[in-house]
Design a protein around this motif. Sequence first.
Motif, PDB file in Angstrom:
ATOM      1  N   ASP A  27       0.428   8.485   4.588  1.00  0.00           N
ATOM      2  CA  ASP A  27      -1.076   8.894   4.969  1.00  0.00           C
ATOM      3  C   ASP A  27      -1.385  10.129   4.219  1.00  0.00           C
ATOM      4  OD1 ASP A  27      -1.345   6.405   6.361  1.00  0.00           O
ATOM      5  OD2 ASP A  27      -1.422   7.465   8.275  1.00  0.00           O
ATOM      6  N   ARG A  28      -0.656  11.201   4.172  1.00  0.00           N
ATOM      7  CA  ARG A  28      -0.826  12.401   3.600  1.00  0.00           C
ATOM      8  C   ARG A  28      -0.910  12.242   1.955  1.00  0.00           C
ATOM      9  NH1 ARG A  28      -0.224  16.864   6.961  1.00  0.00           N
ATOM     10  NH2 ARG A  28       0.322  16.480   8.847  1.00  0.00           N
ATOM     11  N   VAL A  29      -0.038  11.253   1.722  1.00  0.00           N
ATOM     12  CA  VAL A  29       0.021  11.185   0.309  1.00  0.00           C
ATOM     13  C   VAL A  29      -1.356  10.556  -0.219  1.00  0.00           C
ATOM     14  CG1 VAL A  29       0.857   9.927  -1.867  1.00  0.00           C
ATOM     15  CG2 VAL A  29       2.569  11.003  -0.340  1.00  0.00           C
ATOM     16  N   PHE A  30      -2.048   9.587   0.422  1.00  0.00           N
ATOM     17  CA  PHE A  30      -3.132   8.875   0.201  1.00  0.00           C
ATOM     18  C   PHE A  30      -4.117   9.871   0.461  1.00  0.00           C
ATOM     19  CE2 PHE A  30      -6.864   6.536   1.682  1.00  0.00           C
ATOM     20  CZ  PHE A  30      -7.165   5.811   0.651  1.00  0.00           C
ATOM     21  N   ALA A  41     -10.529   3.027  -4.284  1.00  0.00           N
ATOM     22  CA  ALA A  41      -9.633   2.382  -4.972  1.00  0.00           C
ATOM     23  C   ALA A  41      -8.669   3.178  -5.946  1.00  0.00           C
ATOM     24  CB  ALA A  41     -10.355   1.320  -5.877  1.00  0.00           C
ATOM     25  N   GLU A  42      -9.191   3.900  -6.302  1.00  0.00           N
ATOM     26  CA  GLU A  42      -8.271   4.885  -7.549  1.00  0.00           C
ATOM     27  C   GLU A  42      -7.197   5.614  -6.696  1.00  0.00           C
ATOM     28  OE1 GLU A  42     -10.500   7.599 -10.034  1.00  0.00           O
ATOM     29  OE2 GLU A  42     -11.453   5.862 -11.152  1.00  0.00           O
ATOM     30  N   ALA A  43      -7.374   6.021  -5.646  1.00  0.00           N
ATOM     31  CA  ALA A  43      -6.558   6.724  -4.680  1.00  0.00           C
ATOM     32  C   ALA A  43      -5.360   5.674  -4.108  1.00  0.00           C
ATOM     33  CB  ALA A  43      -7.227   7.249  -3.305  1.00  0.00           C
ATOM     34  N   GLU A  44      -5.697   4.700  -3.735  1.00  0.00           N
ATOM     35  CA  GLU A  44      -4.781   3.586  -3.899  1.00  0.00           C
ATOM     36  C   GLU A  44      -3.707   3.166  -4.468  1.00  0.00           C
ATOM     37  OE1 GLU A  44      -6.945   0.071  -2.371  1.00  0.00           O
ATOM     38  OE2 GLU A  44      -7.394   0.859  -0.344  1.00  0.00           O
ATOM     39  N   ASP A  45      -4.219   3.209  -6.104  1.00  0.00           N
ATOM     40  CA  ASP A  45      -3.462   3.100  -7.194  1.00  0.00           C
ATOM     41  C   ASP A  45      -2.610   4.448  -7.308  1.00  0.00           C
ATOM     42  OD1 ASP A  45      -4.697   0.613  -7.672  1.00  0.00           O
ATOM     43  OD2 ASP A  45      -5.975   1.352  -9.255  1.00  0.00           O
ATOM     44  N   TRP A  70       7.569  18.337  -2.028  1.00  0.00           N
ATOM     45  CA  TRP A  70       7.950  17.634  -2.983  1.00  0.00           C
ATOM     46  C   TRP A  70       7.123  16.514  -3.456  1.00  0.00           C
ATOM     47  CZ3 TRP A  70      10.253  12.284  -3.015  1.00  0.00           C
ATOM     48  CH2 TRP A  70      11.099  12.075  -4.062  1.00  0.00           C
ATOM     49  N   LEU A  71       6.300  15.764  -2.493  1.00  0.00           N
ATOM     50  CA  LEU A  71       5.594  14.471  -2.827  1.00  0.00           C
ATOM     51  C   LEU A  71       4.474  15.098  -3.231  1.00  0.00           C
ATOM     52  CD1 LEU A  71       6.385  12.575   0.637  1.00  0.00           C
ATOM     53  CD2 LEU A  71       6.732  11.751  -1.696  1.00  0.00           C
ATOM     54  N   PHE A  72       3.693  16.212  -2.873  1.00  0.00           N
ATOM     55  CA  PHE A  72       2.425  16.693  -3.579  1.00  0.00           C
ATOM     56  C   PHE A  72       2.650  17.089  -4.932  1.00  0.00           C
ATOM     57  CE2 PHE A  72       1.103  17.778   0.932  1.00  0.00           C
ATOM     58  CZ  PHE A  72       0.511  16.592   1.307  1.00  0.00           C
TER      59      PHE A  72
END
Length: 216
Positions: A27-30, A41-45, A70-72
């Motif tokens: 959820d944080r990544v999204f 839509a672009e965020a999901e991709d 690391w993920l960010f």
Amino acid sequence: MTPSGSDPRMDAAARRAFEDTVLPQLDRVFGMALRLTRSRAEAEDLAQDVMVRAYRFWASFKPGTSVRSWLFTIVRNTFITRYHTANRDRIANGALAVHHESAADDGACGPAPAHMLTPEQALGRLGTRERIDAALQQLPPDYRMAVALADIEGLSYKEIAEVMECPIGTVMSRIYRGRRQLHTLLYPAAVEAGLVVEAKAEPPVSLAAYRKRGQA
């Protein structure tokens, strides 16, 4: 949005560690992907690409360090790679921001004015994440990410510097300038909601009065 294309080199224990450590951060990544792309839509991709890359390079993650940092970092690098051509205007805005950051003509890392609401204060007192996110979308990408990492994700200056691959001083400058821009955007709503009293400008001093005061 689970990673596809299973890496045969990842054993069951590593896969379990990935699922336990990374998937709860989806959820944080999204959320960060949405703030960068400004399109669901672009965020999901973008988030899908990030999770695939995180899975592929899971062996490079150092246990005991911040998985969010690391993920960010992957989010930022993937965003730059994926949208380099389509977002030349955003990159230009980022370059302009860096140019402004280099000019130390306004005490960029000094304290904010006493009446300024920080983003987290505004978020708590206005009681709406949507209002903050809408204001964030109007910031240049580098400011937007720096403020979001600091005030929404709670990362330290050091962690943000690592994510954004820039000196801590630049991070401080971007956060300060981003907060100032957010203040400009959010202040009218805060006044309207009665959370702050609108500052009144001091009346101008006449030249005659100034001269008289100097002779006192």
